[in-house]
Design an enzyme around this catalytic site. Structure first.
Site, PDB file in Angstrom:
ATOM      1  N   HIS A  65       0.852  -1.182   0.000  1.00  0.00           N
ATOM      2  CA  HIS A  65       0.000   0.000   0.000  1.00  0.00           C
ATOM      3  C   HIS A  65       0.890   1.235   0.000  1.00  0.00           C
ATOM      4  O   HIS A  65       1.947   1.262   0.642  1.00  0.00           O
ATOM      5  CB  HIS A  65      -0.881   0.009   1.257  1.00  0.00           C
ATOM      6  CG  HIS A  65      -1.379   1.371   1.642  1.00  0.00           C
ATOM      7  ND1 HIS A  65      -0.797   2.115   2.649  1.00  0.00           N
ATOM      8  CD2 HIS A  65      -2.378   2.141   1.138  1.00  0.00           C
ATOM      9  CE1 HIS A  65      -1.429   3.267   2.759  1.00  0.00           C
ATOM     10  NE2 HIS A  65      -2.375   3.315   1.857  1.00  0.00           N
TER      11      HIS A  65
ATOM     12  N   VAL B 278      -0.016   9.158  -0.909  1.00  0.00           N
ATOM     13  CA  VAL B 278       0.499  10.509  -0.677  1.00  0.00           C
ATOM     14  C   VAL B 278      -0.637  11.476  -0.976  1.00  0.00           C
ATOM     15  O   VAL B 278      -1.368  11.314  -1.963  1.00  0.00           O
ATOM     16  CB  VAL B 278       1.741  10.841  -1.538  1.00  0.00           C
ATOM     17  CG1 VAL B 278       2.994  10.218  -0.948  1.00  0.00           C
ATOM     18  CG2 VAL B 278       1.567  10.392  -2.992  1.00  0.00           C
TER      19      VAL B 278
ATOM     20  N   HIS C 188      12.312  -1.131   4.206  1.00  0.00           N
ATOM     21  CA  HIS C 188      12.503  -0.131   5.260  1.00  0.00           C
ATOM     22  C   HIS C 188      13.687   0.779   4.963  1.00  0.00           C
ATOM     23  O   HIS C 188      13.645   1.980   5.265  1.00  0.00           O
ATOM     24  CB  HIS C 188      12.686  -0.826   6.611  1.00  0.00           C
ATOM     25  CG  HIS C 188      11.396  -1.267   7.222  1.00  0.00           C
ATOM     26  ND1 HIS C 188      10.635  -0.453   8.025  1.00  0.00           N
ATOM     27  CD2 HIS C 188      10.709  -2.441   7.130  1.00  0.00           C
ATOM     28  CE1 HIS C 188       9.542  -1.093   8.418  1.00  0.00           C
ATOM     29  NE2 HIS C 188       9.558  -2.300   7.884  1.00  0.00           N
TER      30      HIS C 188
ATOM     31  N   HIS D 171      -8.089  -5.285  17.731  1.00  0.00           N
ATOM     32  CA  HIS D 171      -8.924  -6.416  18.141  1.00  0.00           C
ATOM     33  C   HIS D 171      -8.227  -7.759  17.942  1.00  0.00           C
ATOM     34  O   HIS D 171      -8.638  -8.769  18.512  1.00  0.00           O
ATOM     35  CB  HIS D 171     -10.263  -6.391  17.390  1.00  0.00           C
ATOM     36  CG  HIS D 171     -10.136  -6.497  15.906  1.00  0.00           C
ATOM     37  ND1 HIS D 171      -9.602  -5.496  15.122  1.00  0.00           N
ATOM     38  CD2 HIS D 171     -10.457  -7.504  15.043  1.00  0.00           C
ATOM     39  CE1 HIS D 171      -9.613  -5.869  13.861  1.00  0.00           C
ATOM     40  NE2 HIS D 171     -10.121  -7.087  13.777  1.00  0.00           N
TER      41      HIS D 171
ATOM     42  N   GLY E 150     -18.807  11.306   0.919  1.00  0.00           N
ATOM     43  CA  GLY E 150     -19.564  11.047  -0.307  1.00  0.00           C
ATOM     44  C   GLY E 150     -18.686  10.697  -1.472  1.00  0.00           C
ATOM     45  O   GLY E 150     -19.036  10.971  -2.634  1.00  0.00           O
ATOM     46  N   GLY E 151     -17.546  10.093  -1.198  1.00  0.00           N
ATOM     47  CA  GLY E 151     -16.629   9.708  -2.263  1.00  0.00           C
ATOM     48  C   GLY E 151     -17.177   8.559  -3.091  1.00  0.00           C
ATOM     49  O   GLY E 151     -18.219   7.971  -2.790  1.00  0.00           O
ATOM     50  N   ARG E 152     -16.453   8.210  -4.133  1.00  0.00           N
ATOM     51  CA  ARG E 152     -16.886   7.156  -5.049  1.00  0.00           C
ATOM     52  C   ARG E 152     -16.556   5.797  -4.443  1.00  0.00           C
ATOM     53  O   ARG E 152     -15.388   5.438  -4.285  1.00  0.00           O
ATOM     54  CB  ARG E 152     -16.184   7.341  -6.386  1.00  0.00           C
ATOM     55  CG  ARG E 152     -16.625   6.362  -7.466  1.00  0.00           C
ATOM     56  CD  ARG E 152     -16.006   6.780  -8.795  1.00  0.00           C
ATOM     57  NE  ARG E 152     -16.448   5.926  -9.884  1.00  0.00           N
ATOM     58  CZ  ARG E 152     -15.742   4.888 -10.328  1.00  0.00           C
ATOM     59  NH1 ARG E 152     -14.589   4.574  -9.762  1.00  0.00           N
ATOM     60  NH2 ARG E 152     -16.204   4.164 -11.346  1.00  0.00           N
TER      61      ARG E 152
END
Length: 303
Positions: A106, A109, A145, A175, A258-260
């Site tokens: 992942h 930016v 790293h 959790h 309210g994003g896609r």
């Protein structure tokens, strides 16, 4: 000050294109291009590949969205921003390779700006990258790293320890009491230096993504695997889903603003399994992931 929004947008679009182009050359299949508009303001370009030769599902999303009212996920930490107009833009990607020996990765930016007439704009940068292996290799963790450290060191020796610790703490499933992977770097609310310096630091993170990930991808992509490895990969991918839906601030912000939905949830892996109270057998490669890799460690110092 005037925020150079055109400069920001140009960089994020070029970053998306360079990453997609490189991954297309490695996979041999093209990413779908899906441009979209957001009714509340703004839009974006989603680049996605499904059932590629090497990438089972991979998405690299550019978005530039705006609005008149900030969602709760943004004002929870900054109540003083309530009532300001806002803009957010950036690139976010998640790659899920088919081969279980190639880690999921992942990278994100972004820049956020909140403005109000007669007042100075409030801005900050955020981002980072993290690696989620299913079968751990020390040389891969060290390389990833070290590249993150090299991206930050030109801006001060204190950035990498801070952002690495932040990543370890952020990408943690409370959790489950376990990290999502071997970490990397993560930062948010970056505005302690001037705008240009913060932008350059963020660019360095984005520009070093391919340097961090491609050598690992190329090293592992042709390793033979069987149903056992695929089964464990699907099980561990469940942790990825749990984190993104329960804890991830970007997912929450996108959904609340309210994003896609298709673009927000493109980070989800295509095949996932959950089991009740499953534990790996001691002494197996699967158990080694837990004992040797899903632990907080200074990979660069210990290498």
């Amino acid at each position: 000050m005037n925020i150079p929004k055109d400069q920001l947008k140009s960089y994020f679009l070029s970053l998306q294109e360079s990453i997609v182009s490189k991954m297309e050359s490695l996979d041999g299949k093209s990413f779908r291009r899906d441009a979209w508009d957001r009714p509340e303001g703004g839009g974006g370009i989603s680049r996605l590949i499904e059932e590629g030769n090497l990438l089972e599902r991979a998405g690299a999303n550019f978005s530039h969205v705006m609005g008149d009212k900030l969602p709760p996920s943004a004002t929870a930490h900054r109540p003083e921003l309530a009532g300001r107009k806002w803009e957010a833009m950036g690139v976010s990607l998640v790659f899920h390779p088919r081969n279980p020996y190639v880690p999921t990765v992942h990278m994100n930016v972004r820049c956020f700006v909140a403005e109000k007439a007669g007042e100075e704009p409030v801005w900050w940068f955020g981002g980072g990258m993290d690696l989620t292996p299913y079968y751990g290799y020390e040389e891969d963790a060290v390389h990833f790293h070290k590249t993150c450290k090299d991206a930050l060191d030109p801006y001060g020796a204190d950035w990498h320890p801070r952002f690495k610790k932040w990543c370890d703490e952020y990408f943690f499933l409370k959790h489950r009491n376990e990290p999502r992977g071997v970490g990397g770097i993560f930062f948010d609310d970056l505005n302690s230096a001037d705008f240009e310096t913060c932008f350059k630091l963020t660019q360095s993170v984005g520009n070093n993504f391919l340097t961090a990930y491609v050598p690992i991808f190329e090293r592992r992509k042709d390793l033979p695997y069987g149903e056992r490895e695929r089964d464990f990969q699907a099980y561990r991918r469940g942790r990825y889903v749990e984190f993104n839906l329960v804890f991830d601030r970007g997912t929450l912000f996108g959904l609340q603003s309210g994003g896609r939905t298709e673009s927000i949830l493109m980070s989800m892996p295509p095949i996932v399994k959950w089991r009740y109270d499953w534990k790996p057998e001691a002494g197996t490669p699967e158990a080694k992931l837990y004992t040797d890799y899903l632990v907080a460690k200074d990979w660069v110092k210990n290498s």
